[in-house]
Design a protein around this motif. Structure first.
Motif, PDB file in Angstrom:
ATOM      1  N   ALA A   1       0.815  -1.221   0.000  1.00  0.00           N
ATOM      2  CA  ALA A   1       0.000   0.000   0.000  1.00  0.00           C
ATOM      3  C   ALA A   1       0.845   1.266   0.000  1.00  0.00           C
ATOM      4  CB  ALA A   1      -0.948   0.000   1.192  1.00  0.00           C
ATOM      5  N   GLY A   2       1.741   1.396  -0.961  1.00  0.00           N
ATOM      6  CA  GLY A   2       2.584   2.573  -1.076  1.00  0.00           C
ATOM      7  C   GLY A   2       3.857   2.497  -0.265  1.00  0.00           C
ATOM      8  N   ALA A   3       3.918   1.576   0.677  1.00  0.00           N
ATOM      9  CA  ALA A   3       5.140   1.363   1.455  1.00  0.00           C
ATOM     10  C   ALA A   3       5.711  -0.006   1.070  1.00  0.00           C
ATOM     11  CB  ALA A   3       4.828   1.429   2.955  1.00  0.00           C
ATOM     12  N   TYR A   4       6.525  -0.578   1.940  1.00  0.00           N
ATOM     13  CA  TYR A   4       7.079  -1.906   1.699  1.00  0.00           C
ATOM     14  C   TYR A   4       7.000  -2.735   2.973  1.00  0.00           C
ATOM     15  CZ  TYR A   4       8.914  -0.323  -2.764  1.00  0.00           C
ATOM     16  OH  TYR A   4       9.026   0.162  -4.039  1.00  0.00           O
ATOM     17  N   ALA A   5       6.861  -4.037   2.793  1.00  0.00           N
ATOM     18  CA  ALA A   5       6.958  -4.988   3.901  1.00  0.00           C
ATOM     19  C   ALA A   5       8.243  -5.777   3.702  1.00  0.00           C
ATOM     20  CB  ALA A   5       5.749  -5.923   3.918  1.00  0.00           C
ATOM     21  N   ALA A   6       8.999  -5.957   4.784  1.00  0.00           N
ATOM     22  CA  ALA A   6      10.281  -6.668   4.714  1.00  0.00           C
ATOM     23  C   ALA A   6      10.132  -8.059   5.307  1.00  0.00           C
ATOM     24  CB  ALA A   6      11.360  -5.888   5.473  1.00  0.00           C
ATOM     25  N   TYR A   7      10.756  -9.039   4.659  1.00  0.00           N
ATOM     26  CA  TYR A   7      10.714 -10.433   5.099  1.00  0.00           C
ATOM     27  C   TYR A   7      12.132 -10.959   5.256  1.00  0.00           C
ATOM     28  CZ  TYR A   7       5.712 -10.905   4.095  1.00  0.00           C
ATOM     29  OH  TYR A   7       4.349 -10.765   4.105  1.00  0.00           O
ATOM     30  N   LEU A   8      12.370 -11.658   6.347  1.00  0.00           N
ATOM     31  CA  LEU A   8      13.656 -12.331   6.550  1.00  0.00           C
ATOM     32  C   LEU A   8      13.750 -13.512   5.590  1.00  0.00           C
ATOM     33  CD1 LEU A   8      15.407 -13.198   9.846  1.00  0.00           C
ATOM     34  CD2 LEU A   8      14.898 -15.044   8.257  1.00  0.00           C
ATOM     35  N   VAL A   9      14.886 -13.611   4.888  1.00  0.00           N
ATOM     36  CA  VAL A   9      15.038 -14.687   3.924  1.00  0.00           C
ATOM     37  C   VAL A   9      16.198 -15.616   4.272  1.00  0.00           C
ATOM     38  CG1 VAL A   9      16.606 -13.479   2.344  1.00  0.00           C
ATOM     39  CG2 VAL A   9      14.980 -15.144   1.430  1.00  0.00           C
ATOM     40  N   ASP A  10      17.019 -15.235   5.231  1.00  0.00           N
ATOM     41  CA  ASP A  10      18.175 -16.044   5.605  1.00  0.00           C
ATOM     42  C   ASP A  10      18.307 -16.035   7.133  1.00  0.00           C
ATOM     43  OD1 ASP A  10      20.666 -17.219   6.038  1.00  0.00           O
ATOM     44  OD2 ASP A  10      21.508 -16.413   4.182  1.00  0.00           O
ATOM     45  N   ALA A  11      18.002 -17.172   7.757  1.00  0.00           N
ATOM     46  CA  ALA A  11      18.055 -17.279   9.220  1.00  0.00           C
ATOM     47  C   ALA A  11      19.257 -18.088   9.687  1.00  0.00           C
ATOM     48  CB  ALA A  11      16.768 -17.919   9.741  1.00  0.00           C
ATOM     49  N   GLU A  12      20.201 -18.339   8.798  1.00  0.00           N
ATOM     50  CA  GLU A  12      21.325 -19.245   9.086  1.00  0.00           C
ATOM     51  C   GLU A  12      22.124 -18.825  10.316  1.00  0.00           C
ATOM     52  OE1 GLU A  12      25.360 -20.850   6.786  1.00  0.00           O
ATOM     53  OE2 GLU A  12      23.820 -19.738   5.692  1.00  0.00           O
ATOM     54  N   THR A  13      22.269 -17.507  10.518  1.00  0.00           N
ATOM     55  CA  THR A  13      23.089 -17.022  11.631  1.00  0.00           C
ATOM     56  C   THR A  13      22.239 -16.661  12.849  1.00  0.00           C
ATOM     57  OG1 THR A  13      22.950 -14.780  10.729  1.00  0.00           O
ATOM     58  CG2 THR A  13      24.860 -16.103  10.088  1.00  0.00           C
ATOM     59  N   GLY A  14      20.943 -16.901  12.790  1.00  0.00           N
ATOM     60  CA  GLY A  14      20.050 -16.463  13.849  1.00  0.00           C
ATOM     61  C   GLY A  14      20.049 -17.367  15.074  1.00  0.00           C
ATOM     62  N   ASP A  15      19.438 -16.854  16.136  1.00  0.00           N
ATOM     63  CA  ASP A  15      19.329 -17.612  17.377  1.00  0.00           C
ATOM     64  C   ASP A  15      18.110 -17.103  18.136  1.00  0.00           C
ATOM     65  OD1 ASP A  15      20.056 -19.589  19.072  1.00  0.00           O
ATOM     66  OD2 ASP A  15      21.782 -18.569  19.949  1.00  0.00           O
ATOM     67  N   LEU A  16      17.326 -18.023  18.680  1.00  0.00           N
ATOM     68  CA  LEU A  16      16.093 -17.662  19.370  1.00  0.00           C
ATOM     69  C   LEU A  16      16.290 -17.774  20.876  1.00  0.00           C
ATOM     70  CD1 LEU A  16      13.211 -16.783  18.635  1.00  0.00           C
ATOM     71  CD2 LEU A  16      12.544 -19.195  18.710  1.00  0.00           C
TER      72      LEU A  16
ATOM     73  N   GLY B   1       0.470  -8.802 -13.065  1.00  0.00           N
ATOM     74  CA  GLY B   1       1.870  -8.986 -12.732  1.00  0.00           C
ATOM     75  C   GLY B   1       2.028  -9.635 -11.376  1.00  0.00           C
ATOM     76  N   ALA B   2       2.935  -9.081 -10.563  1.00  0.00           N
ATOM     77  CA  ALA B   2       3.235  -9.667  -9.250  1.00  0.00           C
ATOM     78  C   ALA B   2       2.356  -9.099  -8.144  1.00  0.00           C
ATOM     79  CB  ALA B   2       4.708  -9.432  -8.904  1.00  0.00           C
ATOM     80  N   MET B   3       1.387  -8.244  -8.480  1.00  0.00           N
ATOM     81  CA  MET B   3       0.553  -7.613  -7.463  1.00  0.00           C
ATOM     82  C   MET B   3      -0.493  -8.582  -6.939  1.00  0.00           C
ATOM     83  SD  MET B   3      -0.055  -3.943  -9.305  1.00  0.00           S
ATOM     84  CE  MET B   3      -1.008  -3.247  -7.968  1.00  0.00           C
TER      85      MET B   3
ATOM     86  N   TYR C   1      -6.290  -3.538  -5.092  1.00  0.00           N
ATOM     87  CA  TYR C   1      -7.395  -2.724  -4.574  1.00  0.00           C
ATOM     88  C   TYR C   1      -6.874  -1.401  -4.011  1.00  0.00           C
ATOM     89  CZ  TYR C   1     -11.987  -1.814  -2.556  1.00  0.00           C
ATOM     90  OH  TYR C   1     -13.207  -1.262  -2.254  1.00  0.00           O
ATOM     91  N   HIS C   2      -5.743  -1.440  -3.327  1.00  0.00           N
ATOM     92  CA  HIS C   2      -5.134  -0.205  -2.833  1.00  0.00           C
ATOM     93  C   HIS C   2      -4.809   0.736  -3.981  1.00  0.00           C
ATOM     94  CE1 HIS C   2      -2.203   2.622  -1.295  1.00  0.00           C
ATOM     95  NE2 HIS C   2      -1.328   2.131  -2.158  1.00  0.00           N
ATOM     96  N   GLU C   3      -4.210   0.217  -5.050  1.00  0.00           N
ATOM     97  CA  GLU C   3      -3.872   1.047  -6.213  1.00  0.00           C
ATOM     98  C   GLU C   3      -5.122   1.702  -6.796  1.00  0.00           C
ATOM     99  OE1 GLU C   3      -1.024   1.730  -7.819  1.00  0.00           O
ATOM    100  OE2 GLU C   3       0.415   0.529  -6.670  1.00  0.00           O
ATOM    101  N   LEU C   4      -6.218   0.949  -6.861  1.00  0.00           N
ATOM    102  CA  LEU C   4      -7.463   1.481  -7.408  1.00  0.00           C
ATOM    103  C   LEU C   4      -8.047   2.564  -6.491  1.00  0.00           C
ATOM    104  CD1 LEU C   4      -9.019  -1.868  -8.670  1.00  0.00           C
ATOM    105  CD2 LEU C   4      -8.071  -0.026 -10.074  1.00  0.00           C
ATOM    106  N   LEU C   5      -7.946   2.371  -5.190  1.00  0.00           N
ATOM    107  CA  LEU C   5      -8.406   3.403  -4.257  1.00  0.00           C
ATOM    108  C   LEU C   5      -7.569   4.680  -4.397  1.00  0.00           C
ATOM    109  CD1 LEU C   5      -9.064   1.360  -0.969  1.00  0.00           C
ATOM    110  CD2 LEU C   5     -10.763   2.273  -2.568  1.00  0.00           C
ATOM    111  N   GLU C   6      -6.258   4.512  -4.557  1.00  0.00           N
ATOM    112  CA  GLU C   6      -5.383   5.664  -4.751  1.00  0.00           C
ATOM    113  C   GLU C   6      -5.757   6.413  -6.026  1.00  0.00           C
ATOM    114  OE1 GLU C   6      -2.061   6.830  -3.037  1.00  0.00           O
ATOM    115  OE2 GLU C   6      -3.724   6.319  -1.704  1.00  0.00           O
ATOM    116  N   HIS C   7      -6.025   5.658  -7.092  1.00  0.00           N
ATOM    117  CA  HIS C   7      -6.384   6.288  -8.359  1.00  0.00           C
ATOM    118  C   HIS C   7      -7.722   6.994  -8.243  1.00  0.00           C
ATOM    119  CE1 HIS C   7      -5.802   7.030 -12.556  1.00  0.00           C
ATOM    120  NE2 HIS C   7      -6.942   6.432 -12.910  1.00  0.00           N
TER     121      HIS C   7
END
Length: 410
Positions: free
Chosen positions: A163-178, A358-360, A366-372
């Motif tokens: 919706a005009g911003a971005y969402a970030a996703y972790l793609v590499d947890a190899e070095t992580g620890d919980l 496309g990839a939407m 729907y957000h794009e249509l509301l913006e338009h």
């Protein structure tokens, strides 16, 4: 040694068996691969098709593969934005009987892009600020859940439009620890790594000529630290209010909701002299608007998308004759919400041909249509209606945007 597939879903092993595990990933034939943009990785990574799903396959040693597989499953259980772990494949042998490295299999995150693909056309500084915001939110969510990333960077993140911003996703947890809880030192270590990694990645882009000339790589690397600390402070600080001013507590909770977080538990303490009240949110969960939209409509969207859709839903509900908040004879919000999905949301999204989306995903469309609609209404100085906005979007906007909506080949 025999080929072994450890999977989260009993259907996946049968689909994965069709892939050429006897070949190193670098030698997989094109017929098995999907041409999607890839980020930089210390391991060999390929996108392939398994049945109807697109998967990411990464070669690495068995122990780290199994460890990352479990960590990704833990993050999924904690509702943290990360790629879905599907399987670990071990016992791979080539035609000569020599052992090949195991692989970790994850589901491709539809509509997402690695940061380098986003810089194929020079990003404006405003867009880069939104990327930093998304990455700061992801890091805060990880730390609230007790996850120390150990290698926060743009390369280890996928970005998806929200919706005009971005969402970030972790793609590499190899070095992580919980952990049950992170210390300030653990959080600061992650944050310092993020600053150094991001500055280095942007310096690399600057050297290749892909960075906007007004962007300072070092400043942007430092920016994520400031954004992280500001958000962390808002989510975890103790507030002191005058006794009796309980609406201040509600205002604080609403501010957290606006940031996309829910207060699941809180601690309120009265001062011994009775003059002040201390309030601290004990447990803060992300996805406030996501959960609200899912509960009302069954639609699963990103946080900003959900906020925008909820606003439209509330506006539409107010126009319905049987909408009467607080009236037991009026239609329940859930009933109206499902009517909105059936009569407004789905027909509007379906007006955009599948081959042009496309990839939407539907929520982003729907957000794009509301913006338009908002843009055209501002220009016309009156509400032009959703149907008219859709018609104009299909004719004047979508054809020009089509190339940017579709992922490019690597």
């Amino acid at each position: 040694m025999a080929l072994q597939i450890s999977a989260t879903n009993p259907e996946h092993p049968a689909l994965l068996l069709e892939l050429p595990w006897q070949l190193p990933l670098e030698q997989w034939p094109e017929e098995y691969l999907v041409p999607l943009p890839r980020g930089i990785s210390r391991h060999v990574v390929r996108y392939a098709r398994a049945g109807d799903e697109v998967i990411a396959v990464k070669e690495l040693a068995e122990r780290p593969a199994l460890r990352e597989y479990q960590l990704l499953r833990d993050l999924d259980r904690l509702a943290i934005p990360a790629v879905d772990a599907l399987a670990v494949v071990t016992g791979r042998l080539d035609a000569a009987g020599e052992a090949l490295e195991p692989v970790l299999v994850t589901r491709h995150l539809g509509g997402s892009l690695p940061y380098r693909s986003m810089f194929e056309t020079t990003l404006r500084p405003a867009t880069m600020h939104r990327l930093m915001d998304a990455l700061a939110v992801l890091l805060v969510r990880l730390h609230l859940a007790g996850f120390a990333w150990g290698d926060c960077s743009l390369s280890n993140t996928l970005f998806r439009r929200d919706a005009g911003a971005y969402a970030a996703y972790l793609v590499d947890a190899e070095t992580g620890d919980l952990h049950p809880r992170l210390s300030d030192g653990q959080r600061d270590y992650d944050l310092d790594l993020a600053r150094v990694n991001i500055s280095g990645e942007l310096l690399d882009l600057e050297a290749s000529g892909a960075l906007h000339p007004s962007v300072d790589p070092v400043e942007f690397g430092t920016e994520i630290c400031a954004r992280y600390r500001s958000l962390w402070q808002e989510l975890t600080r103790t507030s002191v209010y005058p006794a009796g001013k309980y609406h201040y507590i509600e205002r604080r909770i609403r501010r957290l909701n606006d940031l996309g977080f829910d207060v699941a538990e809180m601690q309120i303490e009265h001062a011994s002299n009775g003059d002040t009240v201390s309030f601290v949110p004990k447990v803060v969960d992300a996805g406030h608007h996501q959960r609200q939209l899912l509960r009302l409509t069954g639609l699963d969207a990103e946080e900003n998308q959900a906020r925008r859709l909820l606003n439209d839903l509330e506006s539409w509900m107010a126009t319905q004759d049987d909408y009467a908040p607080g009236d037991p004879l009026g239609a329940r919000p859930e009933v109206l919400a499902h009517r909105w999905v059936r009569e407004v949301f789905r027909p509007t999204v379906r007006a955009v041909p599948v081959e042009l989306r496309g990839a939407m995903d539907p929520a982003e469309i729907y957000h794009e249509l509301l913006e338009h609609r908002w843009y055209l209404s501002e220009r016309a100085q009156h509400d032009i209606g959703l149907d008219t906005a859709v018609e104009d979007y299909l004719v004047n906007i979508l054809p020009r945007a089509r190339e940017t909506l579709q992922p490019t080949a690597d």
